[in-house]
Design a protein around this motif. Structure first.
Motif, mmCIF file in Angstrom:
data_model
loop_
_atom_site.group_PDB
_atom_site.id
_atom_site.type_symbol
_atom_site.label_atom_id
_atom_site.label_comp_id
_atom_site.label_asym_id
_atom_site.label_seq_id
_atom_site.Cartn_x
_atom_site.Cartn_y
_atom_site.Cartn_z
ATOM 1 N N GLY A 1 27.014 6.599 -73.132
ATOM 2 C CA GLY A 1 26.811 6.465 -71.700
ATOM 3 C C GLY A 1 28.101 6.365 -70.909
ATOM 4 N N PHE A 2 29.213 6.186 -71.599
ATOM 5 C CA PHE A 2 30.510 6.117 -70.925
ATOM 6 C C PHE A 2 31.286 7.391 -71.212
ATOM 7 C CE2 PHE A 2 29.328 1.681 -71.314
ATOM 8 C CZ PHE A 2 29.676 1.175 -70.069
ATOM 9 N N SER A 3 32.121 7.786 -70.269
ATOM 10 C CA SER A 3 32.861 9.037 -70.413
ATOM 11 C C SER A 3 33.996 8.951 -71.426
ATOM 12 C CB SER A 3 33.406 9.475 -69.051
ATOM 13 O OG SER A 3 34.282 8.482 -68.538
ATOM 14 N N SER A 4 34.467 7.730 -71.711
ATOM 15 C CA SER A 4 35.600 7.581 -72.627
ATOM 16 C C SER A 4 35.697 6.130 -73.087
ATOM 17 C CB SER A 4 36.900 7.963 -71.916
ATOM 18 O OG SER A 4 37.201 7.000 -70.913
ATOM 19 N N PRO A 5 36.445 5.895 -74.158
ATOM 20 C CA PRO A 5 36.686 4.505 -74.569
ATOM 21 C C PRO A 5 37.389 3.707 -73.467
ATOM 22 C CG PRO A 5 37.283 5.991 -76.340
ATOM 23 C CD PRO A 5 36.995 6.840 -75.125
ATOM 24 N N GLN A 6 38.243 4.360 -72.693
ATOM 25 C CA GLN A 6 38.932 3.684 -71.590
ATOM 26 C C GLN A 6 37.924 3.219 -70.535
ATOM 27 O OE1 GLN A 6 42.012 2.940 -71.792
ATOM 28 N NE2 GLN A 6 42.676 2.408 -69.746
ATOM 29 N N TRP B 1 42.559 -7.731 -65.054
ATOM 30 C CA TRP B 1 41.646 -6.816 -64.380
ATOM 31 C C TRP B 1 42.396 -5.965 -63.346
ATOM 32 C CZ3 TRP B 1 39.895 -6.013 -59.386
ATOM 33 C CH2 TRP B 1 38.812 -5.141 -59.264
ATOM 34 N N LEU B 2 43.292 -6.581 -62.605
ATOM 35 C CA LEU B 2 44.050 -5.844 -61.587
ATOM 36 C C LEU B 2 44.927 -4.768 -62.205
ATOM 37 C CD1 LEU B 2 45.117 -8.821 -59.295
ATOM 38 C CD2 LEU B 2 43.471 -7.008 -58.721
ATOM 39 N N THR B 3 45.509 -5.058 -63.373
ATOM 40 C CA THR B 3 46.432 -4.108 -64.005
ATOM 41 C C THR B 3 45.737 -3.104 -64.909
ATOM 42 O OG1 THR B 3 46.885 -5.660 -65.812
ATOM 43 C CG2 THR B 3 48.397 -5.684 -63.919
ATOM 44 N N SER B 4 44.409 -3.192 -65.020
ATOM 45 C CA SER B 4 43.688 -2.226 -65.854
ATOM 46 C C SER B 4 42.507 -1.635 -65.095
ATOM 47 C CB SER B 4 43.223 -2.871 -67.161
ATOM 48 O OG SER B 4 42.339 -3.942 -66.893
ATOM 49 N N SER B 5 41.470 -2.424 -64.886
ATOM 50 C CA SER B 5 40.249 -1.886 -64.277
ATOM 51 C C SER B 5 40.479 -1.410 -62.847
ATOM 52 C CB SER B 5 39.141 -2.937 -64.315
ATOM 53 O OG SER B 5 38.822 -3.259 -65.651
ATOM 54 N N LEU B 6 41.068 -2.244 -62.012
ATOM 55 C CA LEU B 6 41.313 -1.816 -60.637
ATOM 56 C C LEU B 6 42.229 -0.600 -60.613
ATOM 57 C CD1 LEU B 6 40.868 -2.229 -57.614
ATOM 58 C CD2 LEU B 6 42.893 -3.693 -57.610
ATOM 59 N N TRP B 7 43.271 -0.608 -61.428
ATOM 60 C CA TRP B 7 44.166 0.549 -61.512
ATOM 61 C C TRP B 7 43.377 1.794 -61.912
ATOM 62 C CZ3 TRP B 7 45.072 3.648 -65.711
ATOM 63 C CH2 TRP B 7 46.047 4.619 -65.544
ATOM 64 N N TYR B 8 42.533 1.674 -62.916
ATOM 65 C CA TYR B 8 41.724 2.796 -63.400
ATOM 66 C C TYR B 8 40.791 3.297 -62.300
ATOM 67 C CZ TYR B 8 38.479 5.364 -66.457
ATOM 68 O OH TYR B 8 37.692 6.320 -67.045
ATOM 69 N N PHE B 9 40.093 2.377 -61.648
ATOM 70 C CA PHE B 9 39.144 2.780 -60.606
ATOM 71 C C PHE B 9 39.844 3.480 -59.448
ATOM 72 C CE2 PHE B 9 36.379 -0.965 -62.057
ATOM 73 C CZ PHE B 9 35.689 -0.176 -62.972
ATOM 74 N N THR B 10 41.063 3.070 -59.126
ATOM 75 C CA THR B 10 41.770 3.669 -57.986
ATOM 76 C C THR B 10 42.514 4.947 -58.360
ATOM 77 O OG1 THR B 10 43.688 2.234 -58.325
ATOM 78 C CG2 THR B 10 42.009 1.493 -56.746
ATOM 79 N N THR B 11 42.779 5.168 -59.645
ATOM 80 C CA THR B 11 43.485 6.406 -60.046
ATOM 81 C C THR B 11 42.569 7.427 -60.698
ATOM 82 O OG1 THR B 11 44.160 5.426 -62.148
ATOM 83 C CG2 THR B 11 45.716 5.264 -60.332
ATOM 84 N N VAL B 12 41.611 6.986 -61.503
ATOM 85 C CA VAL B 12 40.711 7.898 -62.210
ATOM 86 C C VAL B 12 39.396 8.035 -61.471
ATOM 87 C CG1 VAL B 12 39.473 8.301 -64.376
ATOM 88 C CG2 VAL B 12 41.810 7.377 -64.414
#
Length: 170
Positions: A33-38, A155-166
């Motif tokens: 259900g997820f596009s990638s392990p990331q 969370w800020l250095t991973s999830s938020l970064w991911y959501f704003t870049t990917v």
């Protein structure tokens, strides 16, 4: 408090050493259900951050810091939101350490790696301090505050970064 702090420091250092010495595999945790392990990692991390916010709110309620709002179930909510937050961090940590290793190729990933190691060290310290009688009244709120702050930093250095870049939908 010396034993909990030393144990926490040992956990943080051990995680960092393992992450640095282990050859990253590129994949460790993946769910249908997820596009990638990331994507799995950032959504589980977001769930952990959500439960961490519930932890903060329930702690504030338990200690009477939300005005008149201090429900009898705040302690139960605090314990269960903490358990859920921690359980969500475990597969994320496994993925980070096993699949990615201790990354330092830019300031964001270095900070994220350091915070990840610090989180498990701070969590260990807090859990070992909980049952100790005679602690100063400030110890557990400070320990909990460190755990919360570090988890939000992760969370800020991973999830938020991911959501704003990917993107969020991936």
């Amino acid at each position: 408090m010396l034993v909990p702090v030393l144990a926490g420091a040992a956990v943080a250092v051990a995680a960092g050493v393992y992450g640095r010495l282990h050859t990253p595999t590129g994949i460790a945790v993946n769910l249908a259900g997820f596009s990638s392990p990331q994507a799995v990692k950032v959504w589980l991390g977001s769930g952990a951050a959500f439960f961490a916010v519930l932890q903060l709110l329930s702690a504030l309620a338990m200690w009477g810091r939300l005005g008149g709002l201090s429900p009898s179930w705040a302690g139960t909510a605090h314990r269960w939101s903490g358990r859920m937050a921690f359980l969500l961090t475990v597969p994320v940590a496994v993925h980070c350490l096993y699949a990615l290793g201790f990354a330092d190729h830019d300031p964001r990933t270095l900070l994220h790696s350091l915070l990840g190691c610090l989180f498990f060290g701070a969590f260990t310290t807090k859990m070992l301090a909980l049952p100790r009688p005679g602690l100063a009244g400030w110890v557990l709120p400070v320990a909990g505050g460190v755990v919360f702050t570090v988890l939000i930093g992760i969370w800020l250095t991973s999830s938020l970064w991911y959501f704003t870049t990917v993107g969020v939908g991936t």
